[in-house]
Design a protein around this motif. Structure first.
Motif: not given
Length: 133
Positions: A52-54, A84-90
């Protein structure tokens, strides 16, 4: 120091505290997704990423769930974040049929929370309790 001066200082401190709370409240933006989760179809043994990007102020905390239960990191399940980019991964390594199901991501901060979800489908052969097919 006179009693009047002490009261004035106390009132000034209270006023400053109210202004600071107002300022921090004004700088709060509820989270929103710039990219939501998408359904994934993988084969048993593969590696899968849900990303996701938040955005939000302050930057949101992100939590991951499977079938409504909070996920925890372990040797196969990892949480990756780039503030910094708002990228989160599972990340799930060596996916098994047991990993199949609904995954949910919740981003939250003082301004509120948002959630999105996706399904993981796993194609593969199940192994019985004796280790054979």
């Amino acid at each position: 120091m006179s009693e009047s001066s002490s009261q004035d200082d106390e009132q000034l401190e209270k006023k400053n505290a109210r202004m600071e709370r107002r300022r921090s409240r004004d700088s709060v933006c509820e989270p929103e997704f710039l990219q939501e989760l998408s359904n994934r179809d993988v084969k048993a043994g593969d590696t899968v990423y849900f990303t996701i990007k938040t955005t939000g102020i302050p930057f949101p905390d992100v939590t991951w769930y499977k079938h409504g239960e909070l996920l925890k990191e372990d040797s196969r399940v990892k949480f990756i974040k780039d503030s910094h980019t708002g990228d989160y991964s599972l990340l799930i390594n060596k996916v098994t049929v047991e990993d199949q199901g609904e995954y949910r991501c919740v981003a939250s901060n003082m301004g509120g929370s948002v959630a999105c979800q996706a399904k993981l489908s796993v194609e593969g052969k199940e192994v019985n309790e004796y280790g054979s097919l």
